[in-house]
Design a protein around this motif. Structure first.
Motif, PDB file in Angstrom:
ATOM      1  N   TRP A 259       0.840  -1.192   0.000  1.00 27.07           N
ATOM      2  CA  TRP A 259       0.000   0.000   0.000  1.00 27.07           C
ATOM      3  C   TRP A 259       0.885   1.255   0.000  1.00 27.07           C
ATOM      4  O   TRP A 259       2.014   1.214   0.505  1.00 27.07           O
TER       5      TRP A 259
ATOM      6  N   ASP B 113       2.525   4.529   1.376  1.00 26.20           N
ATOM      7  CA  ASP B 113       2.697   4.973   2.754  1.00 26.20           C
ATOM      8  C   ASP B 113       2.097   6.367   2.921  1.00 26.20           C
ATOM      9  O   ASP B 113       1.558   6.957   1.984  1.00 26.20           O
ATOM     10  N   ARG B 114       2.195   6.897   4.131  1.00 27.73           N
ATOM     11  CA  ARG B 114       1.528   8.165   4.429  1.00 27.73           C
ATOM     12  C   ARG B 114       2.029   9.310   3.565  1.00 27.73           C
ATOM     13  O   ARG B 114       1.280  10.223   3.219  1.00 27.73           O
ATOM     14  N   ARG B 115       3.299   9.289   3.223  1.00 25.00           N
ATOM     15  CA  ARG B 115       3.854  10.358   2.399  1.00 25.00           C
ATOM     16  C   ARG B 115       3.376  10.294   0.961  1.00 25.00           C
ATOM     17  O   ARG B 115       3.487  11.261   0.212  1.00 25.00           O
ATOM     18  N   GLN B 116       2.858   9.132   0.543  1.00 19.97           N
ATOM     19  CA  GLN B 116       2.457   8.928  -0.849  1.00 19.97           C
ATOM     20  C   GLN B 116       0.948   8.972  -1.047  1.00 19.97           C
ATOM     21  O   GLN B 116       0.486   8.972  -2.187  1.00 19.97           O
ATOM     22  N   LEU B 117       0.178   9.005   0.043  1.00 18.30           N
ATOM     23  CA  LEU B 117      -1.280   8.939  -0.079  1.00 18.30           C
ATOM     24  C   LEU B 117      -1.870  10.120  -0.836  1.00 18.30           C
ATOM     25  O   LEU B 117      -2.958  10.008  -1.415  1.00 18.30           O
ATOM     26  N   TRP B 118      -1.173  11.266  -0.845  1.00 19.43           N
ATOM     27  CA  TRP B 118      -1.726  12.444  -1.516  1.00 19.43           C
ATOM     28  C   TRP B 118      -1.853  12.227  -3.016  1.00 19.43           C
ATOM     29  O   TRP B 118      -2.733  12.829  -3.654  1.00 19.43           O
TER      30      TRP B 118
ATOM     31  N   THR C  42     -11.367   7.434  -1.847  1.00 19.27           N
ATOM     32  CA  THR C  42     -11.357   8.875  -1.571  1.00 19.27           C
ATOM     33  C   THR C  42     -12.465   9.582  -2.344  1.00 19.27           C
ATOM     34  O   THR C  42     -13.194  10.419  -1.797  1.00 19.27           O
TER      35      THR C  42
END
Length: 318
Positions: free
Chosen positions: A69, A71-76, A204
């Motif tokens: 999945w 990561d948090r830095r890539q979710l945007w 989203t």
């Protein structure tokens, strides 16, 4: 790095035309389902159904294949793809519907191809070849729409704002389209790996559309969606979404944007054929359809060329 001239394969070309045909079916939905007692959901709320189904299917693939999945830095990145492709355009088109007619909105959405040609060098991959003469072909298709669809000059400030809103919707789709293609290429052709991007983007968009529908359309969510609407989502809208994301690793953003030209061409020809109106089409309409088809064909099959070395593409890390 050499720029790759990604020529379209017969399978990808067929898939894009099928996607365009499914989009054309959405335009003809009222005629195709005229014999059914429809209780249509509001536009934003209706989009939640296929997006939620797509998110569930993509998440299932990720779990079964144990893919990684973002990561948090890539979710945007996938979040922007979902918001740009489905939410922002839906809100802007919904705002404009009071002042801009359906045919005019369809014509204005062909601007997606123009914006895609302009934005792809910036919101794309440095290794992607650009379509030779792409901007001229996209503008030719837009000129063709002026012969087919009645585009009246806005007569009020509100109508002018609505026109701008539809243009902004086209810009949003084009930018998200470029971002999605870039993300798909970075993830490679691994279905499970890219499925994680699709799952985040679709979920989203589904959540945001549900919230936007509740706020803007002021309608309570109907958990028991009408059966015809549910069947339409499964039979038409869900396959269209699957084809859209399946094509992202295989076509350039400019090639994919041509679906907004092919869809109205196929819709008009299909409607004229089914209702035996071919002979009633005016020469002006035939000329417009020819220009649109010519521009879309060039965008789809034209050879690539080196992009400007002064262009600095957006850097993505996935």
């Amino acid at each position: 790095m050499d720029r790759r001239d990604r020529r379209i394969s017969p399978a990808s070309a067929a898939a894009l035309l099928l996607l365009s045909l499914l989009l054309a079916c959405s335009v003809l939905k009222t005629d195709l389902m005229s014999g059914l007692a429809l209780d249509p959901l509001p536009p934003l709320e209706r989009q939640v159904i296929p997006l939620a189904l797509l998110a569930l299917a993509a998440a299932t693939i990720v779990v079964m294949r144990q893919a990684r999945w973002p990561d948090r830095r890539q979710l945007w990145i996938p979040a922007l793809i979902g918001l740009g492709l489905f939410v922002a355009p839906g809100v802007l088109v919904s705002f404009s519907s009071r002042w801009v007619s359906g045919p005019t909105r369809t014509g204005l959405l062909t601007l997606v191809s123009v914006f895609a040609v302009v934005l792809e060098p910036y919101v794309g991959l440095a290794s992607e070849a650009q379509r030779r003469g792409g901007l001229a072909a996209a503008l030719l298709a837009v000129v063709g729409t002026l012969f087919v669809f009645p585009v009246a000059i806005p007569a009020s400030v509100e109508a002018g704002g609505a026109f701008v809103a539809v243009a902004m919707a086209s810009l949003s789709i084009a930018a998200a389209n470029c971002l999605g293609v870039a993300a798909a290429r970075l993830r490679g052709h691994s279905h499970a790996s890219f499925a994680a991007i699709v799952a985040v983007a679709a979920s989203t968009a589904a959540i945001a559309n549900g919230l936007a529908g509740a706020l803007l359309e002021r309608s309570l969510w109907k958990w028991n969606a009408p059966t015809p609407e549910l069947l339409w989502s499964i039979a038409v809208e869900m396959p269209a979404l699957l084809l859209l994301f399946w094509l992202m690793p295989r076509l350039s953003a400019t090639q994919m944007a041509s679906r907004f030209i092919w869809a109205p061409v196929l819709a008009i020809l299909a409607e004229a054929t089914v209702f035996q109106l071919i002979r009633q089409l005016r020469p002006r309409t035939w000329l417009g359809l020819f220009l649109m088809a010519a521009g879309a064909t060039w965008l789809l099959f034209a050879p690539g060329e080196e992009a400007s070395t002064n262009v600095l593409p957006l850097k993505l890390e996935l």
